[in-house]
Write an enzyme that holds these catalytic residues in place. Structure first.
Site, PDB file in Angstrom:
ATOM      1  N   TYR A  80       0.829  -1.205   0.000  1.00 14.87           N
ATOM      2  CA  TYR A  80       0.000   0.000   0.000  1.00 14.87           C
ATOM      3  C   TYR A  80       0.862   1.253   0.000  1.00 14.87           C
ATOM      4  O   TYR A  80       0.594   2.206  -0.737  1.00 14.87           O
ATOM      5  CB  TYR A  80      -0.932   0.006   1.211  1.00 14.87           C
ATOM      6  CG  TYR A  80      -1.693   1.306   1.337  1.00 14.87           C
ATOM      7  CD1 TYR A  80      -2.786   1.574   0.528  1.00 14.87           C
ATOM      8  CD2 TYR A  80      -1.271   2.287   2.237  1.00 14.87           C
ATOM      9  CE1 TYR A  80      -3.458   2.788   0.613  1.00 14.87           C
ATOM     10  CE2 TYR A  80      -1.939   3.496   2.329  1.00 14.87           C
ATOM     11  CZ  TYR A  80      -3.028   3.742   1.512  1.00 14.87           C
ATOM     12  OH  TYR A  80      -3.675   4.941   1.592  1.00 14.87           O
ATOM     13  N   PRO A 102       0.891  14.903   3.286  1.00 13.40           N
ATOM     14  CA  PRO A 102      -0.193  14.292   4.071  1.00 13.40           C
ATOM     15  C   PRO A 102      -0.449  12.846   3.659  1.00 13.40           C
ATOM     16  O   PRO A 102      -1.425  12.529   2.970  1.00 13.40           O
ATOM     17  CB  PRO A 102      -1.386  15.195   3.756  1.00 13.40           C
ATOM     18  CG  PRO A 102      -1.113  15.705   2.377  1.00 13.40           C
ATOM     19  CD  PRO A 102       0.381  15.866   2.292  1.00 13.40           C
ATOM     20  N   SER A 137      -3.192  13.619   7.326  1.00  9.18           N
ATOM     21  CA  SER A 137      -4.229  13.186   6.390  1.00  9.18           C
ATOM     22  C   SER A 137      -5.553  12.900   7.081  1.00  9.18           C
ATOM     23  O   SER A 137      -5.593  12.504   8.250  1.00  9.18           O
ATOM     24  CB  SER A 137      -3.751  11.917   5.673  1.00  9.18           C
ATOM     25  OG  SER A 137      -4.785  11.312   4.923  1.00  9.18           O
ATOM     26  N   TYR A 180      -9.888  14.895   2.612  1.00  8.73           N
ATOM     27  CA  TYR A 180     -10.544  14.188   1.520  1.00  8.73           C
ATOM     28  C   TYR A 180     -12.028  14.470   1.688  1.00  8.73           C
ATOM     29  O   TYR A 180     -12.646  14.002   2.648  1.00  8.73           O
ATOM     30  CB  TYR A 180     -10.306  12.676   1.611  1.00  8.73           C
ATOM     31  CG  TYR A 180      -8.958  12.208   1.118  1.00  8.73           C
ATOM     32  CD1 TYR A 180      -8.637  12.261  -0.234  1.00  8.73           C
ATOM     33  CD2 TYR A 180      -8.024  11.677   2.001  1.00  8.73           C
ATOM     34  CE1 TYR A 180      -7.406  11.813  -0.689  1.00  8.73           C
ATOM     35  CE2 TYR A 180      -6.801  11.225   1.549  1.00  8.73           C
ATOM     36  CZ  TYR A 180      -6.498  11.289   0.207  1.00  8.73           C
ATOM     37  OH  TYR A 180      -5.283  10.847  -0.244  1.00  8.73           O
ATOM     38  N   THR A 226      -7.512  17.894  -1.119  1.00  6.09           N
ATOM     39  CA  THR A 226      -7.039  17.017  -2.186  1.00  6.09           C
ATOM     40  C   THR A 226      -8.140  16.842  -3.223  1.00  6.09           C
ATOM     41  O   THR A 226      -9.261  16.446  -2.894  1.00  6.09           O
ATOM     42  CB  THR A 226      -6.623  15.652  -1.625  1.00  6.09           C
ATOM     43  OG1 THR A 226      -5.473  15.837  -0.791  1.00  6.09           O
ATOM     44  CG2 THR A 226      -6.271  14.682  -2.741  1.00  6.09           C
ATOM     45  N   LYS A 268      -4.617  20.638  -3.524  1.00  4.73           N
ATOM     46  CA  LYS A 268      -3.599  19.621  -3.812  1.00  4.73           C
ATOM     47  C   LYS A 268      -4.054  18.698  -4.939  1.00  4.73           C
ATOM     48  O   LYS A 268      -5.204  18.238  -4.950  1.00  4.73           O
ATOM     49  CB  LYS A 268      -3.316  18.780  -2.563  1.00  4.73           C
ATOM     50  CG  LYS A 268      -2.284  17.670  -2.764  1.00  4.73           C
ATOM     51  CD  LYS A 268      -2.031  16.934  -1.459  1.00  4.73           C
ATOM     52  CE  LYS A 268      -0.940  15.885  -1.605  1.00  4.73           C
ATOM     53  NZ  LYS A 268      -1.355  14.720  -2.416  1.00  4.73           N
ATOM     54  N   HIS A 295      -0.014  12.662  -6.702  1.00  6.23           N
ATOM     55  CA  HIS A 295      -0.312  11.680  -5.655  1.00  6.23           C
ATOM     56  C   HIS A 295       0.752  10.585  -5.621  1.00  6.23           C
ATOM     57  O   HIS A 295       0.465   9.426  -5.334  1.00  6.23           O
ATOM     58  CB  HIS A 295      -1.699  11.070  -5.896  1.00  6.23           C
ATOM     59  CG  HIS A 295      -2.522  10.895  -4.659  1.00  6.23           C
ATOM     60  ND1 HIS A 295      -3.512  11.782  -4.303  1.00  6.23           N
ATOM     61  CD2 HIS A 295      -2.518   9.953  -3.682  1.00  6.23           C
ATOM     62  CE1 HIS A 295      -4.093  11.372  -3.180  1.00  6.23           C
ATOM     63  NE2 HIS A 295      -3.499  10.272  -2.782  1.00  6.23           N
ATOM     64  N   ASP A 344       5.247  17.985  -4.658  1.00  4.14           N
ATOM     65  CA  ASP A 344       5.730  16.671  -4.251  1.00  4.14           C
ATOM     66  C   ASP A 344       5.666  15.703  -5.430  1.00  4.14           C
ATOM     67  O   ASP A 344       5.229  16.061  -6.518  1.00  4.14           O
ATOM     68  CB  ASP A 344       4.985  16.133  -3.025  1.00  4.14           C
ATOM     69  CG  ASP A 344       3.593  15.562  -3.306  1.00  4.14           C
ATOM     70  OD1 ASP A 344       3.260  15.223  -4.456  1.00  4.14           O
ATOM     71  OD2 ASP A 344       2.809  15.428  -2.341  1.00  4.14           O
ATOM     72  N   SER A 345       6.108  14.488  -5.169  1.00 11.83           N
ATOM     73  CA  SER A 345       6.094  13.326  -6.072  1.00 11.83           C
ATOM     74  C   SER A 345       7.492  13.021  -6.595  1.00 11.83           C
ATOM     75  O   SER A 345       8.015  13.738  -7.446  1.00 11.83           O
ATOM     76  CB  SER A 345       5.115  13.481  -7.235  1.00 11.83           C
ATOM     77  OG  SER A 345       3.776  13.618  -6.761  1.00 11.83           O
ATOM     78  N   GLY A 346       8.088  11.986  -6.015  1.00 10.90           N
ATOM     79  CA  GLY A 346       9.354  11.470  -6.498  1.00 10.90           C
ATOM     80  C   GLY A 346      10.599  12.071  -5.883  1.00 10.90           C
ATOM     81  O   GLY A 346      11.711  11.744  -6.302  1.00 10.90           O
ATOM     82  N   ARG A 377      13.693  12.474  -3.792  1.00  6.03           N
ATOM     83  CA  ARG A 377      14.559  11.567  -3.028  1.00  6.03           C
ATOM     84  C   ARG A 377      15.932  12.172  -2.743  1.00  6.03           C
ATOM     85  O   ARG A 377      16.694  11.604  -1.966  1.00  6.03           O
ATOM     86  CB  ARG A 377      14.763  10.248  -3.789  1.00  6.03           C
ATOM     87  CG  ARG A 377      13.500   9.437  -4.048  1.00  6.03           C
ATOM     88  CD  ARG A 377      12.913   8.874  -2.784  1.00  6.03           C
ATOM     89  NE  ARG A 377      11.747   8.048  -3.054  1.00  6.03           N
ATOM     90  CZ  ARG A 377      10.508   8.484  -3.174  1.00  6.03           C
ATOM     91  NH1 ARG A 377      10.257   9.795  -3.056  1.00  6.03           N
ATOM     92  NH2 ARG A 377       9.510   7.653  -3.396  1.00  6.03           N
TER      93      ARG A 377
END
Length: 367
Positions: free
Chosen positions: A37, A90, A119, A143, A169, A238, A262, A293-295, A297
């Site tokens: 998940y 979140p 969240s 949400y 979101t 978002k 997401h 955000d997203s990816g 690192r």
């Protein structure tokens, strides 16, 4: 052990080589369903992978004769004084990674002087998560439910807990097709504190599809305006990946734009968030702050995102892996490591401050 699901209770600082390595380490201790998940994306995970490779489309121009030392990562966004431009996204159900879940995440983020976002689908309550931060700034992510009374209840609790803004979101009106959850027949084993009081049962054992079925499946500018009017708090939208959506949101009163896909968990085949950041930021044109955000690192990822228009850069999975491996101290270790990488990049790129990064030159290698 909660409902047959083993939750670890690690509490330790981490010796981190890099953030990508944390995923493999966390996989060894997070149960299979929970790890699937947390780590999984939608369909064949093309967009999940693109979120990482997109950072290769831009390169940082080094500035060797800049006559600077000791770069500073302090920044002020939404009127909040932060020690780092890196914030906690979140992310839901952090109890899957650690017994203390979002409470420990909030402690870790507060320790490094960062911004925590919690969240709707948290494992711990809004009040408990906020209290764990001991006064450090937090946002609450909503949400939207089809039930406005449920929405009001959450917003009331968030205001009472002292959150500084609401994140709405808008890219999850239906659930992405996440194959890892299907393969694992994943059901949330740990109750989600914000859902249990509205559940006829005890809130455990819900599937992802069941949870999303209760979510609002159409969201428009009027919904944003309703939340603004009800809470009198800044509302950040978002899930924006187009200039058009950004301008719609600002026109409806949004106090911030959050560029995100997401983490590759929703629309597979859509663009990497980094590849649309610049166009969205240009459309926003400094009217409101931009979160990304997203990816993310690497410190270089953070630098590039800020250079293309982000005011804050959020991480999700790496922080959760740090949580699994070390609790609050593990989360703090993740943020500290990433912030230290950012300082190295700042020094080599000739940028003393976060504002300097916003003026930095990137080469466009979008091929």
């Amino acid at each position: 052990m909660t409902n047959g699901y083993e939750q670890n209770e690690n509490e330790q600082a981490l010796d981190i080589l890099n953030l990508p390595q944390l995923e493999a380490d966390a996989k060894k201790i997070i149960p299979t369903g929970g790890f699937g998940y947390i780590s999984g994306g939608s369909e064949d995970e093309w967009t999940l992978r693109a979120n990482r490779t997109a950072f290769q489309h831009r390169q940082i121009v080094p500035k060797a004769l800049s006559n600077i030392e000791n770069p500073q990562t302090d920044t002020t966004v939404f009127g909040l004084n932060l020690k780092t431009p890196i914030m906690m996204a979140p992310a839901a159900a952090q109890g899957l990674a650690h017994a203390k879940g979002e409470v420990d995440t909030a402690k870790g983020v507060a320790k490094v002087g960062g911004l925590m976002a919690q969240s709707t689908y948290s494992s711990t309550s809004i009040a408990d998560t906020a209290a764990a931060g001991e006064g450090a700034p937090q946002f609450f992510q909503l949400y939207m439910s089809k039930d406005w009374e449920f929405n009001k209840s959450l917003l009331d609790e968030a205001k009472k807990a002292g959150v500084k803004a609401i994140i709405l979101t808008v890219d999850a009106t239906v659930d992405g097709y996440r194959e890892a959850d299907i393969i694992n027949n994943f059901q949330f084993p740990i109750p989600m504190a914000n859902l249990t009081k509205f559940s006829e049962g005890d809130g455990k054992g819900k599937g992802i599809g069941e949870i999303y079925a209760a979510a609002a499946q159409k969201i428009g500018p009027a919904d944003l305006q309703q939340i603004i009017d009800y809470t009198d708090l800044p509302v950040i939208v978002k899930g924006v990946e187009s200039a058009e959506d950004a301008l719609y949101a600002i026109g409806a009163g949004a106090a911030g734009i959050y560029v995100s896909n997401h983490g590759g968990r929703q629309l597979n085949g859509g663009p990497a968030s980094f590849d649309v950041l610049e166009s969205v930021a240009k459309a926003v044109n400094h009217q409101v702050p931009v979160i990304f955000d997203s990816g993310v690192r690497r410190g270089s990822d953070v630098f590039k995102a800020i250079a293309l228009g982000a005011d804050l850069v959020a991480i999700g999975r790496p922080a959760i892996y740090g949580l699994a491996l070390g609790g609050a101290e593990g989360v703090a270790s993740v943020f500290t490591h990433l912030n230290d990488e950012l300082k190295i990049i700042m020094q080599l790129a000739g940028t003393k401050t976060i504002d300097d990064i916003k003026q930095a030159e990137l080469l466009n290698l979008n091929y």
